[in-house]
Design a protein around this motif. Structure first.
Motif, PDB file in Angstrom:
ATOM      1  N   PRO A  17      28.473  13.297  -7.365  1.00 27.96           N
ATOM      2  CA  PRO A  17      28.729  12.785  -8.132  1.00 27.96           C
ATOM      3  C   PRO A  17      27.410  11.232  -8.380  1.00 27.96           C
ATOM      4  CG  PRO A  17      30.672  13.797  -8.223  1.00 27.96           C
ATOM      5  CD  PRO A  17      29.679  13.929  -6.930  1.00 27.96           C
ATOM      6  N   LEU A  18      27.527  10.629  -9.601  1.00 27.39           N
ATOM      7  CA  LEU A  18      26.765   9.353  -9.131  1.00 27.39           C
ATOM      8  C   LEU A  18      27.120   8.089  -8.591  1.00 27.39           C
ATOM      9  CD1 LEU A  18      25.987   8.576 -13.619  1.00 27.39           C
ATOM     10  CD2 LEU A  18      24.809  10.117 -11.406  1.00 27.39           C
ATOM     11  N   ARG A  19      29.057   8.074  -8.784  1.00 31.34           N
ATOM     12  CA  ARG A  19      29.356   7.276  -7.507  1.00 31.34           C
ATOM     13  C   ARG A  19      29.290   7.869  -5.771  1.00 31.34           C
ATOM     14  NH1 ARG A  19      33.492   3.796  -8.349  1.00 31.34           N
ATOM     15  NH2 ARG A  19      34.101   4.287 -10.378  1.00 31.34           N
ATOM     16  N   GLN A  20      28.625   8.727  -5.905  1.00 31.02           N
ATOM     17  CA  GLN A  20      28.778   9.264  -3.931  1.00 31.02           C
ATOM     18  C   GLN A  20      27.458   8.942  -4.312  1.00 31.02           C
ATOM     19  OE1 GLN A  20      31.333  10.736  -6.348  1.00 31.02           O
ATOM     20  NE2 GLN A  20      32.171   9.230  -4.949  1.00 31.02           N
ATOM     21  N   ARG A  21      26.330   8.889  -5.192  1.00 31.13           N
ATOM     22  CA  ARG A  21      24.927   9.374  -5.020  1.00 31.13           C
ATOM     23  C   ARG A  21      24.963   7.591  -4.514  1.00 31.13           C
ATOM     24  NH1 ARG A  21      22.157  12.486  -9.451  1.00 31.13           N
ATOM     25  NH2 ARG A  21      23.776  13.846  -9.488  1.00 31.13           N
ATOM     26  N   ASN A  22      25.272   6.752  -5.049  1.00 27.75           N
ATOM     27  CA  ASN A  22      24.889   5.364  -5.109  1.00 27.75           C
ATOM     28  C   ASN A  22      25.606   5.084  -3.435  1.00 27.75           C
ATOM     29  OD1 ASN A  22      24.113   4.028  -7.356  1.00 27.75           O
ATOM     30  ND2 ASN A  22      26.011   3.837  -7.582  1.00 27.75           N
TER      31      ASN A  22
END
Length: 281
Positions: free
Chosen positions: A68-73
């Motif tokens: 997920p994008l949040r965890q990529r950040n």
């Protein structure tokens, strides 16, 4: 985005996050190295902290592992890089077209209810049939506002004994399904996350732990789990669909979900149609 807040979430370092996500996806080091186009030796060094990744490699691994994008950040921050994906407020002018699309979909769902929630099931939008149904079941005044600022958590509202649960005929079965959504978020986020805390809060509600430990395995009924609500002499049988926005490049957009309710029988359909006729739409 508050980078300090993200930096303190989920994992202590990049290596731990990479090991977690590879394990979660069930990939061997060899398979991931092939898919990501790097050597297995380099991947091993990344997972032990002996090598440091570049920004482009982190983004590529995030794509390959479908993180997920949040965890990529969070992984980028753990490795010392700035976040790649913005997290805008829904009031941001750049999300105006997204809000218009959601408003359109909510309106099209009438006379049946529809909600827009974030990844933790905080309510951010609702159409009038949804607001009307919530007011009626919760005993609220006919024109009482339904908060749409994320302050109402739909899962808590549904499973709380003083909330909708007292009208849910099959609340134990619904509970099992709803908890699975939160469990997936908690597993995706890793330890110490907001989703993990939400799951703990839900499990602490009276009766939830017992209901979650005894899922309904009856396969003879409908091909979906109906939500059975009853108040006074009215019984509503509903099922839902979940819609997400495609190809998101913003954390907020990536995490929005549109839940649409549909009648599972003629009597439920007629009730919603009658309510819409009385209220003028």
């Amino acid at each position: 985005m508050d980078t300090a807040a993200v930096e303190n979430q989920y994992f202590s370092d990049f290596a731990a996050a990479l090991r977690y996500w590879r394990g979660k996806r069930g990939l061997s080091q060899l398979r991931l190295s092939v898919d990501a186009g790097i050597s297995q030796r380099h991947l091993s060094f990344l997972e032990t902290g002996r090598a440091q990744p570049g920004r482009d490699l982190i983004l590529k691994l995030g794509l390959v592992l479908d993180i997920p994008l949040r965890q990529r950040n969070a992984m980028l921050l753990a490795a010392g890089f700035a976040p790649a994906y913005r997290e805008r407020s829904l009031s941001d002018p750049e999300l105006a077209s997204v809000m218009q699309a959601l408003d359109f979909m909510l309106a099209q769902q009438a006379p049946y209810p529809a909600l827009v929630v974030d990844r933790l099931w905080n309510l951010v939008m609702a159409n009038e049939p949804a607001a009307r149904m919530m007011r009626w079941f919760l005993g609220m005044p006919a024109h009482a506002p339904i908060p749409r600022d994320g302050s109402v958590n739909v899962l808590k509202l549904t499973l709380d004994p003083n909330g909708l649960r007292r009208h849910l005929v099959n609340w134990e079965d619904v509970c099992t399904d709803l908890l699975q959504w939160v469990q997936r978020e908690a597993m995706g986020d890793g330890p110490g996350s907001e989703a993990t805390r939400l799951l703990d809060e839900l499990m602490a509600l009276p009766g939830i732990a017992a209901a979650a430990s005894a899922p309904n395995l009856d396969r003879r009924a409908l091909p979906f789990l109906p939500v059975q609500l009853k108040k006074d002499e009215v019984t509503l049988n509903l099922f839902t669909t979940i819609t997400t926005l495609g190809t998101p490049h913003d954390v907020t957009v990536h995490e929005l979900r549109l839940e649409s309710f549909f009648p599972a029988d003629a009597a439920s359909r007629q009730w919603f149609e009658a309510q819409a006729a009385v209220k003028g739409g």
